[in-house]
Design a protein around this motif. Structure first.
Motif, PDB file in Angstrom:
ATOM      1  N   ASN A 149       0.833  -1.207   0.000  1.00 57.68           N
ATOM      2  CA  ASN A 149       0.000   0.000   0.000  1.00 57.68           C
ATOM      3  C   ASN A 149       0.865   1.253   0.000  1.00 57.68           C
ATOM      4  O   ASN A 149       0.653   2.191   0.771  1.00 57.68           O
ATOM      5  CB  ASN A 149      -0.959   0.017   1.190  1.00 57.68           C
ATOM      6  CG  ASN A 149      -2.078   1.033   1.019  1.00 57.68           C
ATOM      7  OD1 ASN A 149      -2.417   1.386  -0.115  1.00 57.68           O
ATOM      8  ND2 ASN A 149      -2.633   1.502   2.115  1.00 57.68           N
ATOM      9  N   ASP A 150       1.849   1.236  -0.889  1.00 58.93           N
ATOM     10  CA  ASP A 150       2.809   2.335  -1.002  1.00 58.93           C
ATOM     11  C   ASP A 150       2.360   3.245  -2.142  1.00 58.93           C
ATOM     12  O   ASP A 150       2.548   2.934  -3.319  1.00 58.93           O
ATOM     13  CB  ASP A 150       4.203   1.765  -1.266  1.00 58.93           C
ATOM     14  CG  ASP A 150       5.296   2.820  -1.227  1.00 58.93           C
ATOM     15  OD1 ASP A 150       5.091   3.895  -1.813  1.00 58.93           O
ATOM     16  OD2 ASP A 150       6.350   2.560  -0.626  1.00 58.93           O
ATOM     17  N   LYS A 152       3.247   3.342  -6.413  1.00 60.40           N
ATOM     18  CA  LYS A 152       2.209   3.235  -7.444  1.00 60.40           C
ATOM     19  C   LYS A 152       2.185   4.480  -8.340  1.00 60.40           C
ATOM     20  O   LYS A 152       2.022   4.379  -9.562  1.00 60.40           O
ATOM     21  CB  LYS A 152       0.847   3.010  -6.783  1.00 60.40           C
ATOM     22  CG  LYS A 152       0.720   1.635  -6.132  1.00 60.40           C
ATOM     23  CD  LYS A 152      -0.670   1.364  -5.578  1.00 60.40           C
ATOM     24  CE  LYS A 152      -0.906   1.996  -4.241  1.00 60.40           C
ATOM     25  NZ  LYS A 152      -2.178   1.564  -3.608  1.00 60.40           N
ATOM     26  N   PRO A 191      -8.311  -4.530  -5.665  1.00 59.56           N
ATOM     27  CA  PRO A 191      -7.490  -4.064  -4.546  1.00 59.56           C
ATOM     28  C   PRO A 191      -6.311  -4.975  -4.255  1.00 59.56           C
ATOM     29  O   PRO A 191      -5.406  -4.590  -3.531  1.00 59.56           O
ATOM     30  CB  PRO A 191      -8.478  -4.041  -3.369  1.00 59.56           C
ATOM     31  CG  PRO A 191      -9.633  -4.879  -3.780  1.00 59.56           C
ATOM     32  CD  PRO A 191      -9.694  -4.830  -5.269  1.00 59.56           C
TER      33      PRO A 191
END
Length: 683
Positions: A558-559, A563, A682
């Motif tokens: 979740n960086d 991204k 996700p």
């Protein structure tokens, strides 16, 4: 008054909820639109690659290394192909199946690979004579081409091959199921199939003479040597350039590039995941079995070259002990390093009446060839379980060892250093005192080749770390995350964007120092191991590989920064590099001055042929002490781009080319679909 306040609160909550719903809906709509945009990019790139007018495939349906022919890098001609190109083709078709539900192109690609790149039973006819108790006769490696031919030394002890019999038991054959690395697709050299001179799609080889032998110093030769060409007299073929013996036999021999076979396994794994999600798993079930089989044989790359003991194997070939192939108390075989080395190779006599056959692994391990994703698939996924008795367990041990290898080689800055060897100098010599070790193998800053040094190319960083990110994404393994947590910031800060929308990424690096000795219980900080980026470019394939690494890491960790950088790179590449054939940027090839270099005994540059050795190749060229890269390949003068190169050799400015390497075009296409999948799901 109280009632009014409650009503106001309800109204406020309702408005807030509505606004949030609208914002969320708007964001979802934007995401869907963005995903569609990247899916369209994949489709557009895929169509360009598959368009016959763009020249990516031969009439046989074989992917060329590049549609451009005047091309020298690892392949020495653009219309050769490699197992690397095949593996990227398989991967590309897996992505096509994911997007469209059409798995026929992937099955066709695997069938083509089996037909042309994996030697058939007729192409490896004497494996029945292979003796696992003595896999091969020893010939040392040497620093320079001028140190060859290397003397065959039949008295040197070699170890036991512990997997030969179990593979035969599992698959009912002694033939090897693995790709040879290099093919002359158009029969440009003219060797044909096993000396017939005419059959297209013939397997050839080039590199044979030590770490300093760059492509510019090679003597191309057929993988099946019938002595029709080579040294004059018809009794040696090309063999006496490479090995010294009292008598030579006509023979076949093949070399596998392990990273390509591992990538093929990787591709089929994803095809299986996506096909099953579509309710079409049965369509790729046979490919799953074939990929598991390929992975089973790929274990030959996990052994020391001559199956000698792994760890502190020094003092020369006679002193270094032969391995037994038996497991120690922890279940690790004494001659198996469990890494994906630079190659494995196999060969034998053409004459089935006087047959013999051999197999070798490799003692040299480069971090860039490791593939923890394939190791995880082959060791944990029941559908990909190898049929052999120890295949699955070997891949489980390999997964652990590979992750340790990355950690051991990670520099203070974050980049990954070269690798390790079990055979110092290629002849089991004793390294300098203080050389760092990894399970008794010795740190090698530039494993396998030195011209240019093998770990100066940033491509190995992006390729290999993508596989780590892919594995981390699939498993959440903290060991993989720890390496990526340090590598991602280092790579990211070395990306440069310009005001005009263009960009650069690292291309060339320099290294200093060495890692700490490996202690699995307390890994060192490697404070003395350093990397510095010295050159940059906008290489399409490596940009794609870097972006894919950022995508997979960014999705799992979740960086947001990773991204965002991935999207920015892909947008810039699409804007700046898109052309009618795909994606490409101009490349100035100053190294092409080496086309006509004569051999220089002081520098070792140029083609070395021993004095008195005279022969011919199938292009009609003379092979002797005066040979150059160009003189051995006179057909280059017929190439459409030859005048451009000739002007440079005559003293003009260094020319530029736009190359559409097959692997790079495929990687760029897949990067686009990776980003679309990141948005849609996700993960």
């Amino acid at each position: 008054m109280q009632t009014s306040r409650r009503s106001l609160k309800r109204i406020t909550q309702a408005v807030t909820t509505a606004v949030l719903a609208m914002a969320t809906g708007h964001a979802m709509a934007e995401d869907a639109e963005l995903a569609t945009q990247f899916e369209k990019r994949f489709s557009a790139q895929y169509k360009k690659i598959k368009d016959p007018a763009n020249g990516y495939f031969s009439p046989e349906g074989i992917p060329y290394h590049s549609p451009e022919t005047l091309m020298v890098e690892a392949p020495d001609y653009g219309h050769e192909t490699t197992s690397e190109a095949y593996s990227f083709w398989l991967w590309l078709e897996a992505y096509h199946g994911r997007q469209t539900g059409d798995w026929a192109p992937l099955k066709k690609a695997w069938a083509n690979m089996e037909k042309y790149m994996i030697p058939s039973a007729a192409d490896q006819p004497t494996n029945a004579f292979y003796n696992a108790a003595k896999p091969a006769s020893y010939a040392g490696e040497h620093p320079l081409p001028k140190d060859y031919p290397s003397q065959l030394e039949f008295g040197v002890p070699v170890g036991q091959d512990p997997i030969g019999t179990e593979l035969e038991t599992a698959y009912g054959t002694r033939n090897i199921y693995g790709m040879h690395w290099l093919m002359d697709v158009d029969n440009w050299y003219g060797y044909g199939k096993c000396g017939d001179g005419v059959t297209r799609a013939s397997l050839i080889n080039t590199f044979q003479r030590g770490a300093q032998e760059s492509v510019w110093e090679t003597v191309p030769h057929p993988s099946c040597d019938t002595f029709r060409w080579g040294r004059n007299g018809g009794t040696q073929g090309f063999l006496s350039l490479f090995t010294a013996d009292s008598n030579y036999a006509k023979q076949w021999r093949y070399t596998n590039a392990p990273d390509a076979d591992a990538r093929a396994v990787e591709a089929v794994y994803w095809a299986n995941v996506w096909a099953k999600a579509q309710g079409k798993g049965a369509e790729v079930a046979d490919l799953v079995k074939s990929a598991a089989k390929m992975g089973d044989y790929l274990r030959y790359s996990m052994f020391d070259k001559y199956f000698k003991k792994v760890g502190n194997c020094v003092g020369g070939p006679y002193n270094c002990q032969a391995g037994t192939g038996q497991p120690n108390g922890q279940g690790f075989r004494d001659n198996q390093h469990y890494l994906l080395s630079w190659y494995y190779a196999w060969g034998g006599a053409n004459d089935t009446n006087a047959g013999w056959a051999w197999r070798i692994g490799s003692s040299h391990n480069h971090f860039g060839y490791q593939n923890p994703m394939a190791a995880w698939v082959l060791s944990t996924n029941a559908e990909f379980k190898p049929k052999s008795a120890s295949g699955q367990a070997d891949w489980g041990k390999s997964l652990t060892r590979q992750l340790e290898f990355y950690r051991w080689l990670q520099s203070a800055e974050g980049g990954i250093a070269g690798g390790a060897t079990n055979s110092w100098g290629g002849s089991y010599e004793t390294p300098p005192n203080g050389t760092a070790t990894f399970y008794g193998m010795f740190y090698d800053e530039k494993p396998v080749y030195h011209d240019p040094a093998s770990n100066t190319w940033f491509g190995f960083q992006a390729w290999s770390m993508f596989r780590v990110a892919e594995y981390y994404h699939a498993t959440g393994d903290a060991k993989a995350k720890a390496v990526l947590d340090k590598w991602i910031p280092w790579a990211s800060k070395n990306v440069r964007f310009k005001d005009d929308g263009s960009y650069t990424i690292p291309s060339t690096m320099e290294w200093s120092g060495q890692p700490d000795n490996w202690n699995p219980n307390a890994p060192g900080a490697n404070a003395g191991l350093h990397v510095k980026v010295t050159k940059r470019n906008a290489d399409v394939g490596i940009t794609a590989a870097l972006a894919r690494t950022l995508i997979y890491y960014g999705a799992k960790a979740n960086d947001a920064a990773a991204k965002t950088l991935a999207k920015r790179l892909l947008d810039a590449m699409w804007t700046n590099a898109k052309d009618a054939k795909g994606l490409a940027v101009p490349e100035k090839r100053e190294d092409y001055l080496r086309f006509d270099d004569a051999y220089d005994a002081n520098t070792g540059s140029g083609v070395y042929v021993p004095g008195g050795w005279v022969g011919t190749n199938a292009q009609g060229a003379t092979i002797d002490a005066n040979s150059t890269f160009l003189s051995l390949r006179p057909k280059y003068k017929q190439d459409p781009d030859w005048p451009k190169l000739q002007a440079y050799l005559n003293g003009g400015a260094a020319p530029t080319w736009k190359y559409h390497r097959f692997w790079a075009q495929a990687d760029a296409a897949m990067a686009m679909l990776d980003y679309a999948m990141l948005i849609e799901t996700p993960w």
